[in-house]
Design an enzyme around this catalytic site. Structure first.
Site, PDB file in Angstrom:
ATOM      1  N   ASN A  31      -9.683   6.068   8.285  1.00 37.28           N
ATOM      2  CA  ASN A  31     -10.363   4.695   7.526  1.00 37.28           C
ATOM      3  C   ASN A  31     -11.547   4.002   8.578  1.00 37.28           C
ATOM      4  O   ASN A  31     -12.141   3.114   8.147  1.00 37.28           O
ATOM      5  CB  ASN A  31      -9.301   3.723   7.222  1.00 37.28           C
ATOM      6  N   CYS A  40      -6.532  -4.680   9.776  1.00 39.80           N
ATOM      7  CA  CYS A  40      -5.290  -5.188  10.092  1.00 39.80           C
ATOM      8  C   CYS A  40      -5.161  -5.578  11.577  1.00 39.80           C
ATOM      9  O   CYS A  40      -4.194  -6.263  11.779  1.00 39.80           O
ATOM     10  CB  CYS A  40      -4.302  -3.733   9.706  1.00 39.80           C
ATOM     11  N   GLY A  65      -1.634   1.339  -1.327  1.00 37.44           N
ATOM     12  CA  GLY A  65      -1.547   2.570  -0.471  1.00 37.44           C
ATOM     13  C   GLY A  65      -0.479   2.514   0.213  1.00 37.44           C
ATOM     14  O   GLY A  65       0.050   3.464   0.697  1.00 37.44           O
ATOM     15  N   SER A  66      -0.133   1.380   1.116  1.00 43.96           N
ATOM     16  CA  SER A  66       0.963   1.064   1.906  1.00 43.96           C
ATOM     17  C   SER A  66       2.266   1.484   1.280  1.00 43.96           C
ATOM     18  O   SER A  66       2.809   2.012   1.993  1.00 43.96           O
ATOM     19  CB  SER A  66       0.967  -0.299   2.590  1.00 43.96           C
ATOM     20  N   THR A  83       9.112  -4.237 -13.824  1.00 42.98           N
ATOM     21  CA  THR A  83       7.933  -4.560 -14.780  1.00 42.98           C
ATOM     22  C   THR A  83       6.678  -3.908 -14.334  1.00 42.98           C
ATOM     23  O   THR A  83       6.236  -4.518 -13.390  1.00 42.98           O
ATOM     24  CB  THR A  83       8.076  -5.729 -15.490  1.00 42.98           C
ATOM     25  N   GLN A 125      -8.946   6.693   1.768  1.00 42.93           N
ATOM     26  CA  GLN A 125     -10.265   6.521   1.847  1.00 42.93           C
ATOM     27  C   GLN A 125     -11.029   7.560   1.125  1.00 42.93           C
ATOM     28  O   GLN A 125     -12.510   7.806   1.138  1.00 42.93           O
ATOM     29  CB  GLN A 125     -10.445   6.518   3.319  1.00 42.93           C
TER      30      GLN A 125
HETATM   31  C1  PLP Z   1      -6.455   0.631   3.140  1.00 40.63           C
HETATM   32  C2  PLP Z   1      -5.776   1.798   3.411  1.00 40.63           C
HETATM   33  C3  PLP Z   1      -4.277   1.730   3.204  1.00 40.63           C
HETATM   34  C4  PLP Z   1      -3.440   0.799   2.748  1.00 40.63           C
HETATM   35  O1  PLP Z   1      -3.717   0.337   1.257  1.00 40.63           O
HETATM   36  P1  PLP Z   1      -3.409  -0.964   0.747  1.00 40.63           P
HETATM   37  O2  PLP Z   1      -3.432  -0.589  -0.890  1.00 40.63           O
HETATM   38  O3  PLP Z   1      -4.124  -1.910   1.420  1.00 40.63           O
HETATM   39  O4  PLP Z   1      -1.999  -1.148   0.901  1.00 40.63           O
HETATM   40  C5  PLP Z   1      -3.642   3.051   3.775  1.00 40.63           C
HETATM   41  N1  PLP Z   1      -4.372   4.085   4.318  1.00 40.63           N
HETATM   42  C6  PLP Z   1      -5.570   3.986   4.311  1.00 40.63           C
HETATM   43  C7  PLP Z   1      -6.195   5.005   5.085  1.00 40.63           C
HETATM   44  C8  PLP Z   1      -6.167   3.039   4.193  1.00 40.63           C
HETATM   45  O5  PLP Z   1      -7.540   2.769   4.231  1.00 40.63           O
END
Ligand code: PLP
Length: 394
Positions: A153, A326, A72-73, A239, A181
Site C-alpha cells: 500500500n 494510519c 480489509g482489516s 445482520t 490494493q
Molecule cells: C487499506 C488497507 C487495509 C485495511 O482495509 P480497511 O478496509 O481500511 O480496514 C488493509 N491492507 C491494505 C494493504 C490496505 O491498503
C-alpha cells in the site's frame, strides 16, 4: 490557478456515484432484514445473494466461498487469527509473512506471537519484493499459514503471489493474501493463483467504507469470527450490511469492467508523474520501477520533512500522504520505507501520490507545477538541506 487534486487513493477513494445509486435503495425502502420471511426481507436476502455471486465471479471462486466483512482489516484479522487457531489444534503454530505488510497483518501476527505462535518475517530487499525462494526456505513442518500481500500500500510493489501460491499448495501450506490494493488493479484469480484466503476492501476501489470481503477456499474456512445468528454461514454473525454489501459488489464490477482501458491510462499518468518529480534534485523513487501498481508513486525527497510537505501541498489543494495514513500523526518513519533500507532521515522526507481512475492529465500537470516550488520553499529554510549542499552531497 489553485485546483483541488485528490492523489491519496491508496488511503481511500471517493465513492462512485453509480455505486451510491446501487446502495441507496437498501438504505431507504429496502430496509428489510435478510433473515426475515416476508418479501421485504427476501428482497434484501436476494440482493446479498446477488452481490455474493458477482464478487465470486470477479475473484474466480464459488459464491459459497465469499464472506462479507466490515473491511480489509477485519478480513486480515479473521484469515490469520482464525486459521492460526484452527490449525493450532493440529500442532501447527508457525506463520510466515513479510516485514512490510499492512498493520492489519503485522499487528495481528504480533498478537498471535503473544499467544505463543511463532512468526517468520521475511525481508523484501531494496526493491520491495519478497522472493518466493525465501518463502519456500521459511516453511516448516508446523507452518500453518503464509500471509503475503499482493501489492504494497505504500510503495505499490507487486508481489509474486502466483508463484508463492503454487509453492504453498505444493507443500500443503495455506496461503493468504491481503489484496486490498490489488483487487481490480491487477489480474487476480484465486483458483489460477492457488490462493486459499484473500482479503479485500470496498473503499479502496470507489466503494463504501466499512465493507469488505474474505474469500476462503472450501475446506479452509478460518474459525468463526463472530458467534451469533446464522449469517455468513454461521461464521460471521450479525445482520448483514446490505447496502455495504451491494456497494462492494457494484464497486468491484465497475472497477473490474474498466480495468482494460483505465489501468494503462493511470499507469501513463504515473509514469509522467515519476519522470517529472525525479527532475527535482536529490529525489528518488521508492520501490521497484516496473513491478508497481498503476497508480502508485512513492518518492523520497531529501532535505525536507514529509509532514511539512503535506501541509504545503494541502494549502495548494493537493491531497497526498507520507508513510501510511494510519501512522501519520506519529513521528516514526514508515516501517515499509525502513524495510527497503532507507535511512531514517530519508524515510522522513517521503511522499506518496496515489492515482485512481478519477485523476486526469491536468492533475498531473498541476502536481508537477506545485511540487518543485513547494520543495524549494521547504529546502530554503532547511538546515539539513544547507548542510547537505555544503558537504557536496547534493
Ligand atoms: C487499506 C488497507 C487495509 C485495511 O482495509 P480497511 O478496509 O481500511 O480496514 C488493509 N491492507 C491494505 C494493504 C490496505 O491498503
Amino acid at each position: 490557478m489553485k485546483r483541488f487534486v485528490y492523489a491519496d487513493n491508496a488511503a481511500t477513494t471517493r465513492l462512485s456515484p453509480a455505486v451510491l445509486d446501487a446502495m441507496l435503495p437498501w438504505l431507504t425502502e429496502g430496509y428489510g432484514n435478510p433473515s426475515s420471511i416476508y418479501s421485504k426481507g427476501r428482497e434484501a436476502a436476494q440482493a446479498v445473494l446477488d452481490a455474493r455471486r458477482r464478487v465470486a465471479a470477479i475473484l474466480g471462486c464459488d459464491s459459497s466461498e465469499v464472506y462479507f466483512t466490515s473491511g480489509g482489516s477485519e478480513a486480515d484479522n479473521w484469515a490469520i487469527k482464525g486459521t492460526a487457531h484452527r490449525l493450532a489444534a493440529q500442532g501447527k503454530k508457525h506463520l510466515v509473512t513479510t516485514v512490510f505488510e499492512h498493520h492489519a497483518v503485522l499487528h495481528t501476527c504480533a498478537a498471535l506471537e503473544k499467544e505463543g505462535f511463532s512468526v517468520t518475517y521475511l525481508p523484501v530487499g531494496e526493491k520491495g519484493i519478497v522472493s518466493p525462494r525465501a518463502v519456500e526456505a521459511a516453511l516448516r513442518e508446523d507452518t500453518a499459514l503464509v500471509s503475503i500481500m499482493a501489492a504494497n500500500n505504500e510503495i505499490g510493489t507487486i508481489q509474486p503471489i502466483a508463484q508463492i501460491g503454487a509453492l504453498c499448495r505444493e507443500r500443503g501450506v495455506l496461503f493468504h493474501t491481503d489484496a486490498v490494493q490489488a483487487v481490480c488493479h491487477l489480474d487476480l484469480d484465486v483458483r489460477r493463483d492457488n490462493i486459499d484466503l484473500l482479503s479485500l476492501s470496498a473503499h479502496k476501489i470507489h466503494g463504501p467504507k466499512g465493507s469488505g470481503v474474505l474469500y476462503a477456499r472450501k475446506g479452509t474456512v478460518p474459525w468463526n469470527l463472530i458467534d451469533g445468528g446464522g449469517q455468513e454461514r454461521g461464521k460471521r454473525a450479525g445482520t448483514e450490511n446490505v447496502a455495504g454489501i451491494v456497494g462492494t459488489a457494484a464497486a468491484m464490477e465497475l472497477a473490474h469492467s474498466r480495468m482494460g482501458e483505465e489501468l494503462p491510462r493511470i499507469a501513463a499518468l504515473r509514469d509522467r508523474l515519476i519522470e517529472g518529480a525525479l527532475q527535482i534534485p536529490c529525489t528518488r523513487l521508492n520501490g521497484d520501477r516496473e513491478r508497481r501498481l498503476p497508480g502508485n508513486v512513492n518518492l523520497s525527497i531529501e532535505g525536507i520533512e514529509g509532514e511539512a510537505l503535506l501541509l504545503k501541498l494541502d494549502a495548494r489543494g493537493i491531497c497526498a500522504s507520507s508513510g501510511s495514513a494510519c501512522t501519520s500523526g506519529s513521528l516514526d518513519p514508515s516501517h515499509v520505507l525502513l524495510a527497503i533500507g532507507l535511512p531514517h532521515e530519508v524515510a522522513h522526507g517521503s511522499l506518496r501520490l496515489s492515482l485512481s481512475e478519477e485523476n486526469t492529465s491536468e492533475d498531473v500537470d498541476y502536481i508537477l507545477e506545485v511540487l518543485p516550488q513547494v520543495v524549494e520553499e521547504l529546502r530554503a529554510m532547511s538546515p539539513v538541506w544547507e548542510r547537505m549542499k555544503a558537504e557536496g552531497r547534493c
